[in-house]
Design a protein around this motif. Structure first.
Motif, PDB file in Angstrom:
ATOM      1  N   GLU A 146       0.876  -1.526  -0.028  1.00  9.75           N
ATOM      2  CA  GLU A 146      -0.101  -0.591  -0.144  1.00  9.75           C
ATOM      3  C   GLU A 146       0.699   1.090  -0.133  1.00  9.75           C
ATOM      4  N   LEU A 147       1.932   1.068   0.823  1.00 11.49           N
ATOM      5  CA  LEU A 147       2.955   2.384   0.946  1.00 11.49           C
ATOM      6  C   LEU A 147       3.183   2.896  -0.206  1.00 11.49           C
ATOM      7  N   SER A 148       3.943   1.302  -0.923  1.00 11.95           N
ATOM      8  CA  SER A 148       4.250   1.461  -2.722  1.00 11.95           C
ATOM      9  C   SER A 148       3.788   2.764  -3.064  1.00 11.95           C
ATOM     10  N   GLN A 149       2.381   1.431  -3.014  1.00 12.33           N
ATOM     11  CA  GLN A 149       1.766   2.079  -4.052  1.00 12.33           C
ATOM     12  C   GLN A 149       1.694   3.879  -4.376  1.00 12.33           C
ATOM     13  N   SER A 150       1.135   3.853  -2.897  1.00 13.82           N
ATOM     14  CA  SER A 150       0.540   5.283  -2.260  1.00 13.82           C
ATOM     15  C   SER A 150       1.866   6.683  -2.826  1.00 13.82           C
ATOM     16  N   LEU A 151       3.189   5.526  -2.383  1.00 20.28           N
ATOM     17  CA  LEU A 151       4.653   6.612  -2.870  1.00 20.28           C
ATOM     18  C   LEU A 151       4.805   6.376  -4.313  1.00 20.28           C
ATOM     19  N   GLN A 152       4.283   5.571  -5.606  1.00 15.11           N
ATOM     20  CA  GLN A 152       3.881   5.827  -6.923  1.00 15.11           C
ATOM     21  C   GLN A 152       3.070   6.655  -7.398  1.00 15.11           C
ATOM     22  N   LYS A 153       1.563   7.118  -7.033  1.00 14.92           N
ATOM     23  CA  LYS A 153       1.173   7.166  -7.094  1.00 14.92           C
ATOM     24  C   LYS A 153       1.686   9.019  -6.920  1.00 14.92           C
ATOM     25  N   LEU A 154       2.236   9.317  -5.634  1.00 12.12           N
ATOM     26  CA  LEU A 154       2.921  10.699  -5.525  1.00 12.12           C
ATOM     27  C   LEU A 154       3.331  11.381  -6.374  1.00 12.12           C
ATOM     28  N   GLN A 155       4.782  10.243  -7.049  1.00 17.85           N
ATOM     29  CA  GLN A 155       5.297  10.571  -7.578  1.00 17.85           C
ATOM     30  C   GLN A 155       4.221  10.740  -9.415  1.00 17.85           C
ATOM     31  N   GLN A 156       3.537  10.045  -9.556  1.00 18.85           N
ATOM     32  CA  GLN A 156       2.794  10.301 -10.578  1.00 18.85           C
ATOM     33  C   GLN A 156       2.134  11.287 -10.292  1.00 18.85           C
ATOM     34  N   THR A 157       1.220  11.898  -9.894  1.00 14.78           N
ATOM     35  CA  THR A 157       1.135  13.144  -9.077  1.00 14.78           C
ATOM     36  C   THR A 157       2.314  14.647  -9.268  1.00 14.78           C
ATOM     37  N   LEU A 159       4.573  14.544 -11.127  1.00  7.06           N
ATOM     38  CA  LEU A 159       4.809  14.618 -12.694  1.00  7.06           C
ATOM     39  C   LEU A 159       3.768  14.840 -13.548  1.00  7.06           C
ATOM     40  N   GLN A 160       2.364  14.953 -13.538  1.00  7.88           N
ATOM     41  CA  GLN A 160       1.367  15.996 -13.648  1.00  7.88           C
ATOM     42  C   GLN A 160       1.229  16.923 -13.824  1.00  7.88           C
ATOM     43  N   LEU A 161       1.132  17.483 -12.025  1.00  9.78           N
ATOM     44  CA  LEU A 161       1.873  18.761 -11.439  1.00  9.78           C
ATOM     45  C   LEU A 161       2.996  19.631 -12.704  1.00  9.78           C
ATOM     46  N   ILE A 162       4.237  19.185 -12.669  1.00  8.19           N
ATOM     47  CA  ILE A 162       5.423  18.933 -13.604  1.00  8.19           C
ATOM     48  C   ILE A 162       4.890  19.759 -14.743  1.00  8.19           C
ATOM     49  N   GLN A 163       4.170  18.701 -15.548  1.00  6.09           N
ATOM     50  CA  GLN A 163       4.052  18.957 -17.066  1.00  6.09           C
ATOM     51  C   GLN A 163       2.791  19.493 -17.042  1.00  6.09           C
ATOM     52  N   SER A 164       1.694  19.616 -16.171  1.00  8.21           N
ATOM     53  CA  SER A 164       0.747  20.565 -16.717  1.00  8.21           C
ATOM     54  C   SER A 164       1.292  22.680 -16.501  1.00  8.21           C
ATOM     55  N   GLU A 165       2.525  22.408 -15.552  1.00  4.68           N
ATOM     56  CA  GLU A 165       3.395  23.729 -15.156  1.00  4.68           C
ATOM     57  C   GLU A 165       3.770  24.096 -16.656  1.00  4.68           C
ATOM     58  N   LYS A 166       4.775  22.620 -16.543  1.00  9.14           N
ATOM     59  CA  LYS A 166       5.773  23.352 -17.787  1.00  9.14           C
ATOM     60  C   LYS A 166       4.731  23.413 -19.211  1.00  9.14           C
ATOM     61  N   MET A 167       3.708  22.797 -19.989  1.00 10.83           N
ATOM     62  CA  MET A 167       3.414  22.451 -21.226  1.00 10.83           C
ATOM     63  C   MET A 167       2.116  24.592 -20.715  1.00 10.83           C
ATOM     64  N   SER A 168       1.753  24.216 -19.129  1.00 13.77           N
ATOM     65  CA  SER A 168       0.539  25.904 -19.286  1.00 13.77           C
ATOM     66  C   SER A 168       1.481  27.598 -19.041  1.00 13.77           C
ATOM     67  N   THR A 169       2.638  27.013 -18.874  1.00 15.57           N
ATOM     68  CA  THR A 169       4.122  28.105 -18.698  1.00 15.57           C
ATOM     69  C   THR A 169       4.560  28.625 -20.152  1.00 15.57           C
ATOM     70  N   LEU A 170       4.654  27.204 -21.151  1.00 16.37           N
ATOM     71  CA  LEU A 170       4.645  27.495 -22.658  1.00 16.37           C
ATOM     72  C   LEU A 170       3.935  27.912 -23.406  1.00 16.37           C
ATOM     73  N   GLY A 171       2.893  27.574 -22.802  1.00 24.04           N
ATOM     74  CA  GLY A 171       2.139  28.101 -24.097  1.00 24.04           C
ATOM     75  C   GLY A 171       1.513  29.395 -23.215  1.00 24.04           C
ATOM     76  N   GLN A 172       1.940  30.250 -22.209  1.00 22.61           N
ATOM     77  CA  GLN A 172       1.545  31.988 -21.911  1.00 22.61           C
ATOM     78  C   GLN A 172       2.787  31.956 -22.493  1.00 22.61           C
ATOM     79  N   LEU A 173       3.806  31.395 -22.944  1.00 24.79           N
ATOM     80  CA  LEU A 173       4.835  32.840 -23.538  1.00 24.79           C
ATOM     81  C   LEU A 173       5.010  32.164 -24.592  1.00 24.79           C
ATOM     82  N   VAL A 174       4.349  31.652 -25.238  1.00 24.59           N
ATOM     83  CA  VAL A 174       4.092  31.509 -26.610  1.00 24.59           C
ATOM     84  C   VAL A 174       3.106  32.491 -27.147  1.00 24.59           C
ATOM     85  N   ALA A 175       1.507  32.215 -26.453  1.00 29.07           N
ATOM     86  CA  ALA A 175       0.487  33.524 -26.661  1.00 29.07           C
ATOM     87  C   ALA A 175       1.800  34.558 -26.650  1.00 29.07           C
TER      88      ALA A 175
END
Length: 433
Positions: A146-157, A159-175
């Protein structure tokens, strides 16, 4: 606590070369509802344990052939049988012998001649301890999972936050860049046609004047010679054409930026894969050129006819950017490594191949380079978060981990890496249409 129903399903193996002892013990064990298994020597006991898997073993110490101590050692050395509790039965009262048995793995001793009540009491105690131990181990394993799954979900979350922020920042820059670029581009582009027209009119006027007034004033003739009017009339249209081509290039870059970083994070849309690849190559064009110590990188595109796919275009473009940029980095590293001179003399190529499987309703994108390649120990870790082979400050280890998440989790696709050290690397992406 262990219930009576669980207790009654227990299997106990009796190992003794004395038939009378086996008879008495088996009757006592069966009287408690347990199942008795029997063996008359150590060798047959070990063979029987392999397929019977008893919950506890009553083992006689003094037996011909393989004695109890050696039988115990072999059972404890076997990963399959090492956790089965063993109780020795012996007529020996020497404390040294008892300590020896406990040191090699026994949990208890029963001294012959034994009392049935004592035997049953000790068996119940050790069966309960064994059952409790297994239960606790199982709960620890479940909790660890369970702890391993929680850690994996946390890491995925993360990554999602990093990706979303990256694409959001890039989108604003390009605009912002797109807005700033498009206005002057439109102004220059709109006036270029008028400039071309005005220049043509002036050149026509000069030609007509030269025809009507073949003998110009000496001062005019001197100026014509000074400015080299014939060359100017020939070169000026070429300059205007070059300016128009530059404006077209700026328009392509602006379009590539908008295509690359489309703000479509919230929902999937139809997208032509080739547009995303081409926009990525356009943005990386400056890195593909000759860098002095590294010759230019030739990009070979082998496109098949692909239907539009439903996807997140901006995210897929991020994947293409990560993989192609990593290939360029590999070529840079290759040509900085003077030890591999033979490989460095080869043509640097990145080959991008696309195909469509109508039957499986999938499209595939293969991005292959002939750079350094990767050893197996690196290849197995490339999609792990924060793993990087680049020096500190040049890589975060997130690019391919995010790419894996985008392809597998966001698009239900597949991404595989095939690499051979010193030969090259191939990434194969498969996406549902």
């Amino acid at each position: 606590m262990m219930t009576e129903s669980v207790l009654q399903t227990m299997h106990i193996l009796l190992v003794d070369d004395n038939p009378n002892n086996l008879k008495v013990l088996s009757e006592a064990i069966q009287g408690c509802g347990w199942k008795a298994l029997m063996a008359t020597d150590g060798e047959s006991a070990i063979e029987q344990i392999e397929y019977a898997h008893p919950d506890l073993i009553l083992l006689d110490v003094m037996m011909p052939g393989l004695d109890g101590f050696e039988t115990c050692r072999r059972l404890k050395a076997n990963a399959i049988t090492q956790n089965i509790p063993i109780i020795f039965m012996t007529a020996l009262s020497d404390a040294t012998e008892k300590v020896k048995g406990l040191e090699i793995g026994a949990v208890d001793y029963i001294t012959k001649p034994f009392q049935q009540e004592e035997v049953i009491a000790r068996l119940k105690l050790h069966l309960k301890i064994s059952h409790l131990t297994r239960t606790l181990e199982q709960r620890v394993q479940e909790r660890t999972a369970e702890l391993s799954q929680s850690l994996q979900k946390l890491q995925q979350t993360q990554l999602q936050l990093i990706q979303s922020e990256k694409m959001s920042t890039l989108g604003q820059l390009v605009a912002g860049i797109g807005h700033e670029i498009n206005n002057p581009i439109g102004f220059i582009s709109g006036n270029c046609s008028h400039i071309q027209e005005y220049v043509n009119d002036l050149l026509r006027l000069i030609n007509l004047q030269q025809q009507k007034l073949p003998d110009p004033d000496p001062e005019i003739a001197e100026l014509v010679e000074e400015i080299d009017l014939d060359y100017l009339a020939e070169d000026l249209p070429k300059l205007l054409l070059s300016m128009q081509q530059g404006i077209g290039r700026l328009k392509d870059i602006s379009l590539s930026l908008r295509t690359f970083a489309r703000s479509d994070i919230s929902s999937k849309v139809e997208f032509q894969i080739h547009e995303g690849i081409n926009s990525t190559l356009m943005l990386l064009k400056h890195r593909l050129k000759d860098q002095g110590d590294r010759p230019k990188i030739e990009v070979i595109t082998q496109y098949s006819e692909l239907p539009p796919i439903t996807c997140y275009p901006g995210q897929l473009n991020q994947v293409f950017m990560n993989i192609i940029a990593n290939a360029i980095d590999a070529f840079d590293d290759l040509h900085q490594n003077s030890l591999d001179q033979e490989k460095g003399d080869c043509q640097n190529t990145i080959t991008i191949t696309t195909s469509c499987d109508r039957q499986q309703q999938t499209v595939s994108i293969c991005i292959e380079d002939n750079a350094l390649g990767m050893p197996p120990e690196v290849q197995t870790k490339i999609f792990e978060p924060s793993f990087t082979t680049k020096p500190v400050g040049k890589g975060t280890g997130l690019g391919l981990a995010i790419s894996y998440q985008i392809i597998v989790d966001k698009h239900n696709g597949l991404i595989n890496c095939l690499s051979t050290s010193s030969q090259g690397t191939k990434f194969i992406i498969t996406l549902p249409i």
